[in-house]
Write a protein that holds these residues in place. Structure first.
Motif: not given
Length: 124
Positions: A33, A35, A50, A52, A59, A98, A102, A106, A109
């Motif tokens: 993924a 982002g 992000c 994938s 998202n 990365s 994802c 958030s 993350w």
């Protein structure tokens, strides 16, 4: 070496648009993924988008939903962030990231790969 190289930051007026790019090397966007995070002055880092290729997930944080669009050219291992309707509160250093799930939220993350930041300044 694994690297993420972001570019495209600059000064833009409120209401304007800007596109950030990030090229990855040493690994494939097909497998991880990718982002964007940002950090505004005096604030904590914020995950904003992000995607994938493996899961098809895309998202966005609520703060940018409807204004920012993430996309990628996996053949060139490059991810983009198209930013529109920019606001002064979007002023921040933007980071390409990365190697993280994802997830729709958030807050969870936790990227293991970070590129150098690129500064976006939105004037009022």
């Amino acid at each position: 070496d694994v690297q993420l190289q972001a570019s495209g930051g600059g000064l833009v007026q409120a209401g304007g648009s800007l596109r950030l790019s990030c090229e990855g090397s040493g690994f494939s966007f097909d497998d991880y993924a990718i982002g964007w995070f940002r950090q505004a002055p005096g604030k904590e880092r914020e995950g904003i988008s992000c995607m994938s290729s493996r899961t098809g997930s895309i998202n966005y944080a609520d703060s940018v939903k409807g204004r920012f669009t993430i996309s990628s050219d996996n053949a060139k291992n490059t991810v983009f962030l198209q930013m529109s309707s920019l606001k002064p509160e979007d002023t921040a250093v933007y980071y390409c990231v990365s190697d993280f799930p994802c997830h729709p939220y958030s807050d969870v993350w936790n990227p293991h790969m970070w590129g150098q930041g690129t500064l976006v300044t939105v004037s009022s």
